[in-house]
Design an enzyme around this catalytic site. Sequence first.
Site, mmCIF file in Angstrom:
data_model
loop_
_atom_site.group_PDB
_atom_site.id
_atom_site.type_symbol
_atom_site.label_atom_id
_atom_site.label_comp_id
_atom_site.label_asym_id
_atom_site.label_seq_id
_atom_site.Cartn_x
_atom_site.Cartn_y
_atom_site.Cartn_z
ATOM 1 N N HIS A 1 0.855 -1.188 0.000
ATOM 2 C CA HIS A 1 0.000 0.000 0.000
ATOM 3 C C HIS A 1 0.887 1.233 0.000
ATOM 4 O O HIS A 1 1.950 1.218 0.629
ATOM 5 C CB HIS A 1 -0.922 0.013 1.235
ATOM 6 C CG HIS A 1 -2.063 0.965 1.094
ATOM 7 N ND1 HIS A 1 -1.977 2.281 1.453
ATOM 8 C CD2 HIS A 1 -3.308 0.789 0.581
ATOM 9 C CE1 HIS A 1 -3.128 2.879 1.184
ATOM 10 N NE2 HIS A 1 -3.945 2.000 0.652
ATOM 11 N N GLU B 1 -7.843 -5.071 -0.394
ATOM 12 C CA GLU B 1 -8.356 -5.868 -1.501
ATOM 13 C C GLU B 1 -8.271 -7.368 -1.252
ATOM 14 O O GLU B 1 -9.030 -8.132 -1.826
ATOM 15 C CB GLU B 1 -7.593 -5.534 -2.793
ATOM 16 C CG GLU B 1 -7.587 -4.062 -3.151
ATOM 17 C CD GLU B 1 -8.877 -3.609 -3.798
ATOM 18 O OE1 GLU B 1 -9.927 -4.219 -3.508
ATOM 19 O OE2 GLU B 1 -8.845 -2.657 -4.573
HETATM 20 N N1 ACO Z 1 3.906 -7.793 -4.526
HETATM 21 C C1 ACO Z 1 5.241 -7.815 -4.722
HETATM 22 N N2 ACO Z 1 6.026 -6.729 -4.610
HETATM 23 C C2 ACO Z 1 5.445 -5.579 -4.285
HETATM 24 C C3 ACO Z 1 4.075 -5.475 -4.068
HETATM 25 C C4 ACO Z 1 3.295 -6.651 -4.195
HETATM 26 N N3 ACO Z 1 1.977 -6.635 -4.000
HETATM 27 N N4 ACO Z 1 3.767 -4.210 -3.772
HETATM 28 C C5 ACO Z 1 4.912 -3.529 -3.806
HETATM 29 N N5 ACO Z 1 5.925 -4.345 -4.121
HETATM 30 C C6 ACO Z 1 7.326 -3.987 -4.256
HETATM 31 C C7 ACO Z 1 7.572 -3.242 -5.559
HETATM 32 O O1 ACO Z 1 7.873 -4.116 -6.622
HETATM 33 C C8 ACO Z 1 8.717 -2.346 -5.203
HETATM 34 O O2 ACO Z 1 9.904 -3.084 -5.274
HETATM 35 P P1 ACO Z 1 11.208 -2.513 -6.016
HETATM 36 O O3 ACO Z 1 11.581 -1.334 -5.174
HETATM 37 O O4 ACO Z 1 12.132 -3.659 -5.960
HETATM 38 O O5 ACO Z 1 10.748 -2.122 -7.379
HETATM 39 C C9 ACO Z 1 8.479 -2.029 -3.723
HETATM 40 O O6 ACO Z 1 7.664 -3.059 -3.220
HETATM 41 C C10 ACO Z 1 7.755 -0.711 -3.520
HETATM 42 O O7 ACO Z 1 6.573 -0.732 -4.278
HETATM 43 P P2 ACO Z 1 5.951 0.556 -4.968
HETATM 44 O O8 ACO Z 1 5.476 0.189 -6.334
HETATM 45 O O9 ACO Z 1 6.877 1.712 -4.843
HETATM 46 O O10 ACO Z 1 4.712 0.833 -4.085
HETATM 47 P P3 ACO Z 1 3.587 1.871 -4.458
HETATM 48 O O11 ACO Z 1 3.315 2.640 -3.229
HETATM 49 O O12 ACO Z 1 3.921 2.648 -5.674
HETATM 50 O O13 ACO Z 1 2.387 0.919 -4.864
HETATM 51 C C11 ACO Z 1 0.578 -0.584 -4.745
HETATM 52 C C12 ACO Z 1 1.350 0.524 -4.008
HETATM 53 C C13 ACO Z 1 0.180 -0.093 -6.134
HETATM 54 C C14 ACO Z 1 -0.702 -0.888 -3.942
HETATM 55 C C15 ACO Z 1 1.469 -1.842 -4.830
HETATM 56 O O14 ACO Z 1 1.795 -2.281 -3.538
HETATM 57 C C16 ACO Z 1 0.834 -2.961 -5.660
HETATM 58 O O15 ACO Z 1 1.002 -2.972 -6.874
HETATM 59 N N6 ACO Z 1 0.113 -3.930 -4.993
HETATM 60 C C17 ACO Z 1 -0.568 -5.003 -5.704
HETATM 61 C C18 ACO Z 1 -1.882 -4.497 -6.295
HETATM 62 C C19 ACO Z 1 -2.928 -4.247 -5.232
HETATM 63 O O16 ACO Z 1 -3.057 -4.976 -4.256
HETATM 64 N N7 ACO Z 1 -3.702 -3.147 -5.432
HETATM 65 C C20 ACO Z 1 -4.739 -2.717 -4.486
HETATM 66 C C21 ACO Z 1 -4.268 -1.531 -3.708
HETATM 67 S S1 ACO Z 1 -5.357 -1.087 -2.409
HETATM 68 C C22 ACO Z 1 -6.424 0.017 -3.076
HETATM 69 O O17 ACO Z 1 -6.117 0.742 -3.990
HETATM 70 C C23 ACO Z 1 -7.809 0.142 -2.552
#
Ligand code: ACO
Length: 371
Positions: free
Chosen positions: A262, A315
């Site tokens: 998140h 989610e």
């Molecule tokens: N699985 C694996 N790795 C992850 C995940 C995940 N679910 N979420 C983040 N990471 C990793 C990223 O790959 C990144 O790694 P890196 O630095 O090696 O590239 C690191 O953690 C940081 O992630 P960011 O993308 O910077 O996190 P951001 O704050 O931009 O994204 C998000 C948040 C979009 C929710 C992300 O965690 C994600 O894609 N999750 C999966 C999709 C999801 O569950 N969406 C629902 C969100 S809740 C809502 O909107 C109501």
Amino acid sequence: MATVIDAPAGLEGVVVAETAIGDVRGDEGFFHYRGHPAPALALTQPFEAVWHLLHCGHLPSPAELAAFTSETAALRGLPPDVLAALPLIARTGTLMSALRSALSLAGQDARPWLDLETEERAGTALRLAALLPTLAASVWRARCGLAPLAPDPALGLAADYYRMATGRTPSPQQAQAVERYLLLTIDHGFNASTFTARVVASTGADLTAAAVAGLAALSGPLHGGAPSRVVDMLREIGSIDAARSWVERALDAGQRIMGFGHRVYRTEDPRSAVLKGTARSLGGSTVALALEVERVALEILDAKYPERRLRTNVEFYAGVVLHEIGLPPELFSPTFAVSRMVGWMAHVLEQAGHNRIIRPASRYAGPIYAG
Ligand code: ACO
């Protein structure tokens, strides 16, 4: 000339507005609606009471709640031309894109809010939020070749939405599960769809335009499009024994595990904590599998990202709960939209109350050609 500031990618940590609607405290794992802890509201209040809180600014007295509930129930019906157009609209694209088209059509008072009196704006906001459950359920039914069901004003919004979508009156347990989910997802800080709705509202555009824009932003899998993917993922994993190797393989392949991570929370998402309780009370094999996938995924993600603290987001158990109460995965994002519409409308009215057009800057990074 105005000072130019470079914001971080994704505007992370940048404050772009003041709001009295709610807040998310990511390090504490806490969020509230107008100062009231949201998880507590979800466990104790009907949907209409919290809708009243967002729309009118305070929790209703019993008399106010009764009046608000019947006022909003009377706004649930769809205009005849929308009903007539549903079979055609429902065939286009995904359910979310069809809902977007239907909402455009249903928002018939398309005058810019800039030209409306405060009372008229509030009335339009209430009507849009009241009709979205009927619209989402009816678009879904039309997509399945089924006739829409008329709203039943004797039911609360949550139970009536379930009934109109599935054709079944929910059991008390199902009604409570769907209402809790809706209560937990009304508002959540400056998430992408709320921000989008406010940007559109800041131009003075009509409220339907802001709502449709919010819906568009919500449809993305990185925002409101994730819960159906959680169910797909659990189906693909298939069994508790396969959970660890599946998660390891997915991460090795550079995939994101749906329902984890998140932008704001560095703790478990408090919405997930409540919905996990709801999932546990519903029981079933999908719930057992989800609990195990969460356990191993957190272990593996902690080892891979010790600094980031990736935790379960709303989610994950939303997908599980909605699946267990018999909503089809295609309806998950529209269900999210049903509650978030109440939040979008509160934000749009707040934006209209003290508006300045939202117009940031960008830094050009391409080539310049000699003229
Ligand atoms: N699985 C694996 N790795 C992850 C995940 C995940 N679910 N979420 C983040 N990471 C990793 C990223 O790959 C990144 O790694 P890196 O630095 O090696 O590239 C690191 O953690 C940081 O992630 P960011 O993308 O910077 O996190 P951001 O704050 O931009 O994204 C998000 C948040 C979009 C929710 C992300 O965690 C994600 O894609 N999750 C999966 C999709 C999801 O569950 N969406 C629902 C969100 S809740 C809502 O909107 C109501």
